[in-house]
Design a protein around this motif. Structure first.
Motif, PDB file in Angstrom:
ATOM      1  N   ARG A 526       0.853  -1.192   0.000  1.00 53.78           N
ATOM      2  CA  ARG A 526       0.000   0.000   0.000  1.00 53.78           C
ATOM      3  C   ARG A 526       0.894   1.250   0.000  1.00 53.78           C
ATOM      4  NH1 ARG A 526      -4.570  -1.501   4.456  1.00 53.78           N
ATOM      5  NH2 ARG A 526      -5.058   0.739   4.157  1.00 53.78           N
ATOM      6  N   TRP A 527       1.507   1.493  -1.142  1.00 53.07           N
ATOM      7  CA  TRP A 527       2.526   2.535  -1.229  1.00 53.07           C
ATOM      8  C   TRP A 527       1.954   3.948  -1.132  1.00 53.07           C
ATOM      9  CZ3 TRP A 527       6.916   0.661  -0.114  1.00 53.07           C
ATOM     10  CH2 TRP A 527       7.221  -0.658  -0.471  1.00 53.07           C
ATOM     11  N   GLN A 528       0.691   4.104  -1.482  1.00 56.61           N
ATOM     12  CA  GLN A 528       0.079   5.427  -1.355  1.00 56.61           C
ATOM     13  C   GLN A 528       0.012   5.849   0.113  1.00 56.61           C
ATOM     14  OE1 GLN A 528      -0.791   7.680  -3.764  1.00 56.61           O
ATOM     15  NE2 GLN A 528      -1.018   9.004  -1.969  1.00 56.61           N
ATOM     16  N   GLU A 529      -0.344   4.857   0.969  1.00 58.70           N
ATOM     17  CA  GLU A 529      -0.389   5.147   2.409  1.00 58.70           C
ATOM     18  C   GLU A 529       1.012   5.436   2.954  1.00 58.70           C
ATOM     19  OE1 GLU A 529      -2.125   2.851   0.955  1.00 58.70           O
ATOM     20  OE2 GLU A 529      -4.128   2.644   1.829  1.00 58.70           O
ATOM     21  N   VAL A 530       2.014   4.721   2.401  1.00 52.70           N
ATOM     22  CA  VAL A 530       3.401   4.977   2.816  1.00 52.70           C
ATOM     23  C   VAL A 530       3.777   6.414   2.481  1.00 52.70           C
ATOM     24  CG1 VAL A 530       5.820   4.402   2.405  1.00 52.70           C
ATOM     25  CG2 VAL A 530       4.129   2.572   2.613  1.00 52.70           C
ATOM     26  N   THR A 531       3.414   6.838   1.248  1.00 52.05           N
ATOM     27  CA  THR A 531       3.730   8.204   0.819  1.00 52.05           C
ATOM     28  C   THR A 531       3.019   9.238   1.691  1.00 52.05           C
ATOM     29  OG1 THR A 531       4.020   7.433  -1.453  1.00 52.05           O
ATOM     30  CG2 THR A 531       3.680   9.800  -1.128  1.00 52.05           C
ATOM     31  N   LEU A 536       3.276  13.274   6.054  1.00 53.15           N
ATOM     32  CA  LEU A 536       2.857  13.724   7.385  1.00 53.15           C
ATOM     33  C   LEU A 536       4.066  13.922   8.295  1.00 53.15           C
ATOM     34  CD1 LEU A 536       0.575  14.288   9.437  1.00 53.15           C
ATOM     35  CD2 LEU A 536       0.543  11.830   9.929  1.00 53.15           C
ATOM     36  N   MET A 537       5.006  12.971   8.239  1.00 51.55           N
ATOM     37  CA  MET A 537       6.219  13.085   9.051  1.00 51.55           C
ATOM     38  C   MET A 537       7.018  14.327   8.658  1.00 51.55           C
ATOM     39  SD  MET A 537       7.532   9.107   9.177  1.00 51.55           S
ATOM     40  CE  MET A 537       9.012   9.487  10.117  1.00 51.55           C
ATOM     41  N   ARG A 539       5.873  17.058   7.227  1.00 54.23           N
ATOM     42  CA  ARG A 539       5.141  18.260   7.596  1.00 54.23           C
ATOM     43  C   ARG A 539       5.304  18.568   9.096  1.00 54.23           C
ATOM     44  NH1 ARG A 539       0.868  16.792   5.399  1.00 54.23           N
ATOM     45  NH2 ARG A 539      -0.438  16.168   7.157  1.00 54.23           N
ATOM     46  N   LYS A 540       5.377  17.518   9.899  1.00 52.38           N
ATOM     47  CA  LYS A 540       5.527  17.704  11.351  1.00 52.38           C
ATOM     48  C   LYS A 540       6.988  17.833  11.779  1.00 52.38           C
ATOM     49  CE  LYS A 540       1.323  15.433  13.023  1.00 52.38           C
ATOM     50  NZ  LYS A 540       0.797  14.391  13.954  1.00 52.38           N
ATOM     51  N   GLY A 541       7.888  17.687  10.825  1.00 56.34           N
ATOM     52  CA  GLY A 541       9.305  17.783  11.165  1.00 56.34           C
ATOM     53  C   GLY A 541       9.835  16.574  11.902  1.00 56.34           C
ATOM     54  N   ILE A 542       9.185  15.425  11.714  1.00 60.40           N
ATOM     55  CA  ILE A 542       9.594  14.191  12.393  1.00 60.40           C
ATOM     56  C   ILE A 542      10.564  13.429  11.507  1.00 60.40           C
ATOM     57  CG2 ILE A 542       8.804  12.003  13.366  1.00 60.40           C
ATOM     58  CD1 ILE A 542       6.059  13.362  13.807  1.00 60.40           C
ATOM     59  N   LYS A 543      11.733  13.150  12.026  1.00 58.55           N
ATOM     60  CA  LYS A 543      12.748  12.440  11.254  1.00 58.55           C
ATOM     61  C   LYS A 543      12.967  11.038  11.811  1.00 58.55           C
ATOM     62  CE  LYS A 543      15.259  16.588   9.836  1.00 58.55           C
ATOM     63  NZ  LYS A 543      16.583  17.292   9.810  1.00 58.55           N
ATOM     64  N   LYS A 544      13.128  10.099  10.901  1.00 60.77           N
ATOM     65  CA  LYS A 544      13.374   8.711  11.296  1.00 60.77           C
ATOM     66  C   LYS A 544      14.709   8.605  12.022  1.00 60.77           C
ATOM     67  CE  LYS A 544      13.963   4.084   9.273  1.00 60.77           C
ATOM     68  NZ  LYS A 544      15.318   3.838   9.790  1.00 60.77           N
ATOM     69  N   THR A 545      14.706   7.888  13.150  1.00 63.35           N
ATOM     70  CA  THR A 545      15.941   7.660  13.888  1.00 63.35           C
ATOM     71  C   THR A 545      16.884   6.819  13.032  1.00 63.35           C
ATOM     72  OG1 THR A 545      14.749   7.682  15.989  1.00 63.35           O
ATOM     73  CG2 THR A 545      16.958   6.708  15.986  1.00 63.35           C
TER      74      THR A 545
END
Length: 680
Positions: A526-531, A536-537, A539-545
């Motif tokens: 479900r790549w659309q949901e991944v995108t 969202l991440m 936009r919120k400034g959330i970065k993957k560890t």
């Protein structure tokens, strides 16, 4: 009673010290002993020279048997002081009781003797006797009395002493004021401690250190550091005593506070061992194991010998880094210096070995414990659990109970977690029931999280979800996080989305849960949901560890990132990795492309997977150690499925035992098999 000078009174009875002769008459002196010519000056000089107990007993006998010396009050005072310095407070008390009329000097020496030897209750008793005898204290009396009050946490006597200090006009005395701050601070009356400090006409670094210690001993970290900052603003330079006062609150704190403490430590003119211990402990408790280990090694280079507190502080950092080489060296130091038995140090060794995946070493320390406590048993149970040896963990838990130890809530967390990691569903449910029904322990969120994890790992996602709904308390992020992790493993999108929604409300800035949900969507294609989730991440400034892996070589820990090219040996690492991947493919290895979140072609996915940090760390260790050497790697995230499959094959190809500790557990790879049984 009137106060008399110790230098002017003469006694009419030569038997006043007679009760002292009995315990001392066995001492034998040669016929031509120099003691036979002792004068007051000679005895005084020898008493001032810190004699050992044998010489002191001999001097004491000579004094009380000499008609010209037995009545000498200055020598009696020196005898008391000499005995107190050797910790022989009972002998000092005998001398004290032998003086029929005591002035303030005798009381001061006796109170100080008790206080300095941590016999605080006895010091207070002598003080009260002094008051009842009508003797007023002076500027030497009250600091010692206040030390006894703070040492015994006796606020009542402390307040009474404060009133007496005001009465005799010593409230402006610096040493008395410092003692009052210490009493009020130690007893938790911080407002009064602060009031004394503010009313002092002239405070010094000791005054402020006492205030720092008061806040620290009562667990107020921010207030403690605020006082330290205030000191600096007033131009009072923190010293080693300031650092020592901070020890009780060296727990998890902000990066700003860490930086402030680093600056304070760097600015110390003289750094004593306690100062180093505080900083090492601070780093270890704030997830900075690299800095803790580096500071310990720097301390060693400067020739400062660590004590048991130093070692107990740095060992957890060694465990966090899987720095087994350094941990073993510290263990050898402990043995060489005979620092054990010391339960806190021995428990730290067990934990260090457990975190390094060295179960045999951990068990060796555990089996040698003379007096293990519940912490010791719990540490060993946890060690088996995170290594996937759930049956051993449960057996040890039963042995602990049969040995008469009462498991606490933390022990149950360890055994429940062990059951979860090994798929022991029935055993885990039985332990939870035992905790609630037999030991009457009210489950905490940690226990509920273990149960959700237990059901989730076993594939019982509906049961786990139902368990959460029936909890008597609101689930926290660990509970929902355990469910989300299980949904990723078993590709349950519906329950996974529900768990993620709750997590995004509880911890909206935690990147790991966004990544888990992305994994679930990615595995389902479900790549659309991944995108959408990635947007969202962003936009919120959330970065993957970023995933990092550590490998120890000699006395240094090497850290790798995914696709890392910064290491000096990167070229050799990638060349060897290419060779290994070729051999792995000959054995049937196919990259698990669903382990990557990228919606890209399979060939690109394969390239991304090949350079995960744990693979780089493993290969680095292979090319830098002798054949047959066990490899230990630590990763800050969960090991991915592709790396797990690849390292199984690498262990077979290279004939190496490889231990990887990820954020959840240990994986012990040997001859193509993992200890987790592919259940993680």
């Amino acid at each position: 009673m009137r106060s008399i000078s110790p230098f002017s009174r003469h006694f009419s009875s030569s038997n006043q010290f007679g009760f002292l002769l009995r315990p001392l008459q066995k001492t034998h002196f040669p016929l031509h002993s120099p003691y036979s010519t002792f004068t007051e000056d000679v005895c005084g000089t020898m008493l001032d020279g810190y004699p050992d107990i044998k010489k002191l007993k001999g001097l004491h006998l000579q004094i009380i048997t000499s008609p010209s010396l037995s009545l000498n009050l200055p020598l009696s005072i020196k005898l008391m002081r000499a005995y107190a310095l050797l910790g022989q407070v009972g002998d000092a008390r005998q001398v004290f009781e032998g003086v029929p009329e005591k002035n303030i000097i005798f009381y001061n020496v006796m109170i100080r003797s008790y206080a300095n030897n941590h016999l605080f209750g006895d010091a207070i008793v002598v003080y009260k006797r002094m008051l009842s005898d009508g003797v007023l204290g002076d500027n030497y009396t009250y600091p010692c009395v206040l030390k006894a009050c703070s040492g015994s946490i006796n606020l009542v006597v402390g307040v009474q002493t404060h009133a007496q200090i005001v009465k005799v006009g010593l409230i402006l005395n610096l040493f008395v004021g410092n003692g009052l701050i210490a009493v009020y601070g130690k007893c938790g009356n911080l407002a009064d401690a602060r009031k004394v400090l503010e009313e002092m006409p002239g405070s010094d670094v000791v005054s402020w250190n006492s205030m720092v210690a008061g806040y620290a001993q009562n667990g107020f970290l921010e207030d403690t550091l605020s006082v330290c900052r205030e000191m600096e603003l007033l131009g009072i330079k923190p010293d080693a005593g300031t650092m020592a006062s901070l020890f009780p609150v060296i727990t998890s704190t902000s990066s700003n506070n860490v930086s402030f403490m680093e600056d304070m430590f760097s600015g110390l003119t003289k750094k004593n061992l306690i100062s180093w211990n505080v900083m090492i402990s601070m780093y270890a408790n704030n997830s900075m194991p690299e800095k803790a280990v580096a500071l310990f090694l720097k301390m060693e280079l400067q020739g400062l010998e660590p004590d048991s507190i130093t070692l107990a502080s740095v060992l957890p950092a060694c465990g966090d880094l899987s720095a087994l080489y350094l941990g073993r060296r510290i263990h050898e130091l402990v043995n060489r210096r005979k620092l054990c038995p010391n339960l806190s140090l021995e428990n730290a060794l067990i934990n260090m070995y457990a975190k390094c995946g060295a179960l045999s070493y951990a068990r060796e320390v555990f089996d040698q414990l003379k007096f293990p406590d519940v912490v010791s048993w719990t540490s060993m149970i946890s060690a088996y659990g995170i290594s996937g040896f759930g049956n051993d963990a449960v057996s040890l838990f039963l042995r602990m109970r049969n040995s008469g130890y009462t498991p606490d809530s933390i022990a149950f967390v360890s055994v429940l977690s062990a059951c979860s990691h090994s798929g022991l569903l029935d055993e885990g449910q039985n332990c939870f029931k035992l905790m609630v029904e037999e030991y009457k322990i009210k489950p905490r969120l940690e226990h509920y999280a273990c149960m959700v994890d237990l059901f989730g790992r076993a594939g019982r996602l509906d049961k786990a979800y139902e368990f959460i709904k029936n909890m008597p308390v609101e689930p926290n992020e660990r509970v929902w996080g355990a469910l989300l992790s299980a949904c990723r493993v078993y590709s349950n999108t519906d329950i996974g989305v529900e768990a993620a929604d709750n997590l995004f409300q509880l911890v909206p800035e935690q990147s790991g849960y966004y990544v888990l949900l992305s994994n679930i969507y990615a595995k389902a294609g479900r790549w659309q949901e991944v995108t959408t989730l990635r947007s969202l991440m962003k936009r919120k400034g959330i970065k993957k560890t970023p995933g990092t892996s550590n490998a120890e070589l000699g006395n240094k820990v090497h850290t790798f990132l995914a696709g890392d090219q910064s290491h000096p040996e990167s070229k050799s690492i990638y060349q060897e990795l290419d060779v290994l991947v070729g051999k792995m493919k000959e054995l049937g290895y196919v990259p698990e492309s669903d382990s990557t979140l990228h919606d890209v072609e399979d060939e690109d996915k394969e390239g991304h997977l090949a350079v995960h940090s744990e693979k780089l760390a493993v290969v680095f260790a292979i090319i830098n150690t002798a054949p047959g050497t066990t490899i230990r790697v630590t990763k800050n995230l969960r090991i991915c499925g592709d790396c797990h499959a690849a390292i199984k094959l690498i262990s077979k190809i290279t004939q190496r035992d490889i231990t990887v500790r990820d954020i959840n557990r240990f994986h012990h790879f040997s001859s193509g098999v993992c200890s987790c049984g592919d259940y993680w």
